[in-house]
Every structure is written in structure tokens, then in C-alpha cells.
Design an enzyme around this catalytic site. Structure first.
Site, PDB file in Angstrom:
ATOM      1  N   CYS A 170       0.817  -1.211   0.000  1.00 44.35           N
ATOM      2  CA  CYS A 170       0.000   0.000   0.000  1.00 44.35           C
ATOM      3  C   CYS A 170       0.854   1.266   0.000  1.00 44.35           C
ATOM      4  O   CYS A 170       1.065   1.901   1.043  1.00 44.35           O
ATOM      5  CB  CYS A 170      -0.995   0.047   1.150  1.00 44.35           C
ATOM      6  SG  CYS A 170      -2.215   1.336   0.861  1.00 44.35           S
ATOM      7  N   CYS A 353      -5.745   2.126  -4.479  1.00 47.39           N
ATOM      8  CA  CYS A 353      -5.260   2.650  -3.211  1.00 47.39           C
ATOM      9  C   CYS A 353      -6.235   3.733  -2.753  1.00 47.39           C
ATOM     10  O   CYS A 353      -6.215   4.845  -3.293  1.00 47.39           O
ATOM     11  CB  CYS A 353      -3.861   3.234  -3.420  1.00 47.39           C
ATOM     12  SG  CYS A 353      -3.055   3.649  -1.887  1.00 47.39           S
TER      13      CYS A 353
HETATM   14  C1  LIG Z   1      -0.870  -0.002   6.992  1.00 48.42           C
HETATM   15  C2  LIG Z   1      -1.373  -0.746   5.785  1.00 48.42           C
HETATM   16  C3  LIG Z   1      -2.356  -0.183   4.994  1.00 48.42           C
HETATM   17  C4  LIG Z   1      -2.833  -0.847   3.874  1.00 48.42           C
HETATM   18  N1  LIG Z   1      -3.846  -0.267   3.158  1.00 48.42           N
HETATM   19  C5  LIG Z   1      -4.380  -0.938   2.112  1.00 48.42           C
HETATM   20  C6  LIG Z   1      -5.517  -0.419   1.424  1.00 48.42           C
HETATM   21  O1  LIG Z   1      -6.032   0.660   1.757  1.00 48.42           O
HETATM   22  N2  LIG Z   1      -6.019  -1.119   0.379  1.00 48.42           N
HETATM   23  C7  LIG Z   1      -5.498  -2.321   0.010  1.00 48.42           C
HETATM   24  O2  LIG Z   1      -6.018  -2.934  -0.913  1.00 48.42           O
HETATM   25  N3  LIG Z   1      -4.402  -2.841   0.627  1.00 48.42           N
HETATM   26  C8  LIG Z   1      -3.840  -2.193   1.677  1.00 48.42           C
HETATM   27  N4  LIG Z   1      -2.778  -2.726   2.354  1.00 48.42           N
HETATM   28  C9  LIG Z   1      -2.020  -3.846   1.734  1.00 48.42           C
HETATM   29  C10 LIG Z   1      -2.637  -5.220   1.916  1.00 48.42           C
HETATM   30  O3  LIG Z   1      -2.913  -5.470   3.283  1.00 48.42           O
HETATM   31  C11 LIG Z   1      -1.665  -6.263   1.372  1.00 48.42           C
HETATM   32  O4  LIG Z   1      -1.318  -5.912   0.042  1.00 48.42           O
HETATM   33  C12 LIG Z   1      -2.261  -7.651   1.359  1.00 48.42           C
HETATM   34  O5  LIG Z   1      -2.570  -8.060   2.680  1.00 48.42           O
HETATM   35  C13 LIG Z   1      -1.277  -8.645   0.740  1.00 48.42           C
HETATM   36  O6  LIG Z   1      -1.787  -9.940   0.773  1.00 48.42           O
HETATM   37  P1  LIG Z   1      -0.782 -11.196   0.769  1.00 48.42           P
HETATM   38  O7  LIG Z   1      -1.648 -12.382   0.912  1.00 48.42           O
HETATM   39  O8  LIG Z   1       0.165 -11.086  -0.363  1.00 48.42           O
HETATM   40  O9  LIG Z   1       0.067 -10.984   2.103  1.00 48.42           O
HETATM   41  P2  LIG Z   1      -0.495 -11.019   3.595  1.00 48.42           P
HETATM   42  O10 LIG Z   1      -1.941 -10.675   3.627  1.00 48.42           O
HETATM   43  O11 LIG Z   1       0.444 -10.193   4.380  1.00 48.42           O
HETATM   44  O12 LIG Z   1      -0.399 -12.542   4.000  1.00 48.42           O
HETATM   45  C14 LIG Z   1       0.804 -13.266   3.965  1.00 48.42           C
HETATM   46  C15 LIG Z   1       0.600 -14.512   4.816  1.00 48.42           C
HETATM   47  O13 LIG Z   1       1.722 -15.389   4.624  1.00 48.42           O
HETATM   48  C16 LIG Z   1       2.125 -15.905   5.877  1.00 48.42           C
HETATM   49  N5  LIG Z   1       3.542 -16.260   5.786  1.00 48.42           N
HETATM   50  C17 LIG Z   1       4.613 -15.451   5.867  1.00 48.42           C
HETATM   51  N6  LIG Z   1       5.748 -16.147   5.743  1.00 48.42           N
HETATM   52  C18 LIG Z   1       5.381 -17.433   5.550  1.00 48.42           C
HETATM   53  C19 LIG Z   1       6.112 -18.643   5.365  1.00 48.42           C
HETATM   54  N7  LIG Z   1       7.438 -18.657   5.379  1.00 48.42           N
HETATM   55  N8  LIG Z   1       5.420 -19.793   5.209  1.00 48.42           N
HETATM   56  C20 LIG Z   1       4.055 -19.805   5.214  1.00 48.42           C
HETATM   57  N9  LIG Z   1       3.314 -18.679   5.396  1.00 48.42           N
HETATM   58  C21 LIG Z   1       3.979 -17.515   5.559  1.00 48.42           C
HETATM   59  C22 LIG Z   1       1.841 -14.775   6.859  1.00 48.42           C
HETATM   60  O14 LIG Z   1       1.697 -15.262   8.177  1.00 48.42           O
HETATM   61  C23 LIG Z   1       0.551 -14.192   6.307  1.00 48.42           C
HETATM   62  O15 LIG Z   1      -0.590 -14.787   6.877  1.00 48.42           O
HETATM   63  C24 LIG Z   1      -2.300  -2.108   3.510  1.00 48.42           C
HETATM   64  C25 LIG Z   1      -1.322  -2.706   4.316  1.00 48.42           C
HETATM   65  C26 LIG Z   1      -0.877  -2.043   5.457  1.00 48.42           C
HETATM   66  C27 LIG Z   1       0.160  -2.701   6.333  1.00 48.42           C
END
Ligand SMILES: Cc1cc2nc3c(=O)[nH]c(=O)nc-3n(C[C@H](O)[C@H](O)[C@H](O)COP(=O)(O)OP(=O)(O)OC[C@H]3O[C@@H](n4cnc5c(N)ncnc54)[C@H](O)[C@@H]3O)c2cc1C
Length: 423
Positions: A170, A353
Site C-alpha cells: 500500500c 489505493c
Molecule cells: C498499513 C497498511 C495499509 C494498507 N492499506 C491498504 C488499502 O487501503 N487497500 C489495500 O487494498 N491494501 C492495503 N494494504 C495492503 C494489503 O494489506 C496487502 O497488500 C495484502 O494483505 C497482501 O496480501 P498477501 O496475501 O500477499 O500478504 P499477507 O496478507 O500479508 O499474508 C501473507 C501470509 O503469509 C504468511 N507467511 C509469511 N511467511 C510465511 C512462510 N514462510 N510460510 C508460510 N506462510 C507464511 C503470513 O503469516 C501471512 O498470513 C495495507 C497494508 C498495510 C500494512
């Protein structure tokens, strides 16, 4: 369902998903909607699932931190095997993932979605100082609530908001909290005793020119100081000083600034076990991220591997909104591959965003790989709107828990703005 198999026991699953965050759960749910007989396992160590997009609202005093978390067990779709361990080593030549407890899990198809790694340690003094004496960050569940405590109790002085030199999740979040803080300081009658500064390691406020133009107007209206090419290197908590590497024409010079509060967006990178694996982009743009085709989301070398979300090399802004559009493409292509038919679904880089510019104001910044504005709504997306605040504050959290994570469709396609010209 938790898999309590013994250490070193060999396991096999038709589809293995690394990471049960926004991407992993969404994809698992959508796969099961298409074919409930698939054998799917999710490797996810955490017993909690976070709705991270609300952490900005938590930091701005508009959302309760406890409402951003649910037990992971309630998010894993029924029928999926949950292996509550983390991946530590990838061996794609043998279709195997090794876990932190020594399990060797074999797969037919692998989906890599472990998110982004937050490198708190790369800022000297940050790990020791975060969460006290005015040093805050919305980039963690543990600290987002403290941001509001700092803003609420602020008495004036230097309020610094940072943006690092790395890709982050983000890209708008580092400035959204600044606009909320600015409003809060005005409401408290202390804005004229406060310098609000955005210290960014990069040279522009936002990568999409059309939205950057809108944001520069907000910055001007709010009388915020922009300090570009300022890369935070250290926090000296004892003297309340922030140390920046500042890039100038003459080279890099060190600048020390006094802070009364500082909201830090830490540097981020691909998870180490990805960086050190054969699945990572070896060199050049996207180095270290999971090396996938930007249209099909299939791995560029290992055809039975896919990736989406923050850990992927997809050259778009890393958001949950982007995952909403990546997941159906990945699912369609993976199912096509399983039936030995061509991969026809294409992702256009869509991301969104919701740029909060104050209490009750959001610019719903939707765009794609071409960095052109798009809109799901029949409205000019460059404008600050109360309606988009309602979408961000009230509708999107509900959509996330009740539609996206359940694999259900809930929105139309965002359209490119006709006749749009970059500004
Ligand atoms: C402050 C903030 C504001 C945001 N605002 C927005 C917004 O307004 N709009 C929007 O769309 N997005 C926003 N986001 C971004 C959004 O939250 C992320 O882009 C999204 O969560 C990414 O999804 P993901 O599944 O790739 O990663 P995540 O949701 O972070 O999930 C990754 C998962 O993998 C697991 N994991 C990590 N390492 C391992 C491993 N070695 N083995 C197995 N599992 C593992 C973790 O425990 C976690 O559960 C924001 C994020 C933050 C921090």
C-alpha cells in the site's frame, strides 16, 4: 483442520498454497468454488488473520484494532488442509517445500503467497524505540493503535512521516496517516504550532501522475512540507532525532532532524526464503520476488508454480485490491493448466489505493500497469469524495471478510477513463 503430522513425515497435496493471508485464502476459496473436490493445503504459521488495510484507520482513531483480526481457523475454507507451519526452503526441481518443523511437502501445483517481509532492523534504533516516546508505525498490528495515542496526545512540534527506498505494501498508506494527523491537529487547535513533514526516499508523491497532481493540491492546502530523497536510516530515541540519507546532486549527505512524533514506514523486501530460492527473479527489475509472468501469473521457469499478492514480481502496487483481480486470473489459468488447455486469463495490473486525504475524504485511486487512472464508479477518480470514504471505512472491510475471503464475486470491472491523457 490442523495437520499434526510428525516431524519429517512426507506429505503430498495436489495444490499447496504458501501463506494464508489475503491472497492465499482468496485463491483457495475461489478454487473450491470452481471444484470442491480439489485437494488443497495451506501452509500458514499464524493462528490469526489480519485485515491490514484498516490499520491506517486504526492509527487515525477511526477503527478498533481488535476489529482488524479474526482467528485464521475461521478464514481457512472448509475442506482445505491447514498445515500450521512456515515454509523455510523451496525445492521446485523436486516439487517440494520444506517447513520449519522439518516436514517435506510434495505438490503437483504450488501457489506462492507469503506476503512481504518488513525489515524493521534496517533502520538503526527503530526496533528499540518503536511504540514509545512518539515513534509509531501503522505497519504492524502491535503498533497501529499506538499511532492514534501519539496523534491524540500531540502537543505540537515536528511531526514527521517517512517513506522508504524499497517497494512497500500500500504505497499510499505512509501519507494517508499524515493527512488524518493533520486534520486531528487542526481539530485540537495545535496545527499552527506544528510542522507536518513528509520525508520520502523517492522523488514523487505518488507513481500515477493524475493522482499525484490531486495529492499535491492536498499537500498545498494543508501546508505540509515535502522532503523528497530523504531516506530514514536511524532513530536516536534519547535525543528524539531522525537521521536521513539525503540524495543531492553532490552525492549523499546525512541530515539530522528533531522530531516530536515520527510515523515510520519501514523498508520491506521479499521474504528471505523466497529471495534465496530458485523461484525468485535472479537479477534486474523485480530481483528477489517470485518470478511470474505479469499477465498469466504463472512462474516463468517452473510451469506448475503460480504466485500473486505482495510476494510476486507483478509490477503493480501491492494491495489487497490488486489481489481481488489477480485471484480469478490465477484460478482460471491454474485450472486450465490442470486440464492441459491454454492459459487464457490475463491480469491487467489493476490495483487500488483508497487515498484518505482527511476525515471523511478519500481519492479512490484505481489504476493498472499503464499507470492510467481507472474507475469502478461513474465518477472522476481524481476527486476527494465523502462517498469513497464510506466505501473505504464501511464497505471494503465487510467485502473483505464476507465476499473476497469466501471466493465470492462482488464488483464490476473498473473502466479506463475514456480519452484520458496523462498530466
Ligand atoms: C498499513 C497498511 C495499509 C494498507 N492499506 C491498504 C488499502 O487501503 N487497500 C489495500 O487494498 N491494501 C492495503 N494494504 C495492503 C494489503 O494489506 C496487502 O497488500 C495484502 O494483505 C497482501 O496480501 P498477501 O496475501 O500477499 O500478504 P499477507 O496478507 O500479508 O499474508 C501473507 C501470509 O503469509 C504468511 N507467511 C509469511 N511467511 C510465511 C512462510 N514462510 N510460510 C508460510 N506462510 C507464511 C503470513 O503469516 C501471512 O498470513 C495495507 C497494508 C498495510 C500494512
Amino acid at each position: 483442520m490442523t495437520d499434526n503430522s510428525t516431524v519429517n513425515q512426507k506429505l503430498h497435496h495436489q495444490i499447496l498454497i504458501i501463506g494464508g493471508g489475503a491472497a492465499g485464502i482468496t485463491v483457495a476459496s475461489q478454487l473450491l468454488v470452481k471444484n470442491h473436490q480439489l485437494d488443497i493445503a495451506i501452509l500458514e504459521p499464524s493462528d490469526k488473520h489480519f485485515y491490514q488495510p484498516a490499520w491506517t484507520l486504526v492509527g487515525g482513531g477511526q477503527f478498533r484494532i481488535e476489529d482488524t483480526v479474526k482467528p485464521e481457523a475461521l478464514c481457512i475454507p472448509p475442506g482445505v488442509n491447514w498445515i500450521q507451519e512456515s515454509a523455510v526452503k523451496l525445492d521446485p526441481d523436486n516439487n517440494t517445500v520444506i517447513t520449519n518443523q522439518g516436514k517435506s511437502i510434495n505438490y503437483d501445483y504450488l501457489i506462492v503467497s507469503p506476503g512481504i517481509q518488513i525489515d524493521w532492523h534496517l533502520i538503526e534504533g527503530l526496533q528499540e524505540s518503536i511504540g514509545k516516546d512518539g515513534v509509531c508505525s501503522n505497519y504492524s498490528f502491535a503498533h497501529a493503535a499506538y499511532t492514534w495515542e501519539v496523534i491524540r496526545n500531540f502537543k505540537g512540534g515536528n511531526a514527521i512521516f517517512t517513506f522508504p527506498a524499497t517497494p512497500i505494501k500500500c504505497g499510499g498508506a505512509p501519507q494517508k496517516i499524515m493527512y488524518l494527523a493533520d486534520d486531528a491537529f487542526r481539530n485540537a487547535g495545535i496545527r499552527n504550532q506544528t510542522n507536518v513533514m513528509f520525508c520520502s526516499a523517492v522523488g514523487a508523491i505518488f507513481p500515477v501522475p493524475a493522482y499525484a497532481q490531486s495529492l499535491l493540491k492536498v499537500v498545498e492546502r494543508k501546508n505540509i512540507q515535502l522532503q523528497f530523497k530523504h531516506n530514514l536510516r536511524a532513530i536516536r530515541a534519547a535525543t528524539k532525532e531522525a537521521v536521513f540519507d539525503v540524495t543531492t546532486d553532490a552525492g549523499i549527505e546525512q541530515v539530522v532532524m528533531k522530531y516530536d512524533m515520527i510515523h515510520v514506514t519501514p523498508p520491506m523486501s521479499p521474504p528471505d526464503f523466497i529471495k534465496n530460492s530458485k523461484l525468485a527473479v535472479a537479477d534486474g527489475a523485480g530481483k528477489g520476488w517470485v518470478n511470474v509472468n505479469k499477465d498469466t501469473l504463472q512462474h516463468n521457469v517452473y510451469g506448475n508454480v503460480f504466485s500473486l499478492g505482495d510476494a510476486s514480481s507483478l509490477p503493480t502496487s501491492k494491495t489487497a485490491a490488486a489481489i481481488r483481480r489477480q485471484a480469478p486470473v490465477l484460478v482460471e489459468n491454474l485450472l486450465a493448466l490442470m486440464q492441459a488447455t491454454p492459459l487464457k486469463a490475463h491480469y491487467n495490473g489493476y490495483t487500488c489505493c483508497p487515498l484518505i486525504t482527511g476525515y471523511g475524504k478519500v481519492i479512490m485511486a484505481e489504476f493498472d500497469y499503464t499507470n492510467q487512472p481507472m474507475s469502478t464508479f461513474p465518477l472522476d477518480p481524481r476527486e476527494e469524495r465523502y462517498s469513497m470514504w464510506v466505501v473505504k471505512r464501511h464497505i471494503l472491510p465487510w467485502v473483505y471478510w464476507n465476499r473476497m475471503l469466501k471466493g465470492k464475486k462482488f464488483e464490476g470491472d473498473a473502466l479506463k477513463i475514456k480519452g484520458w491523457k496523462p498530466v
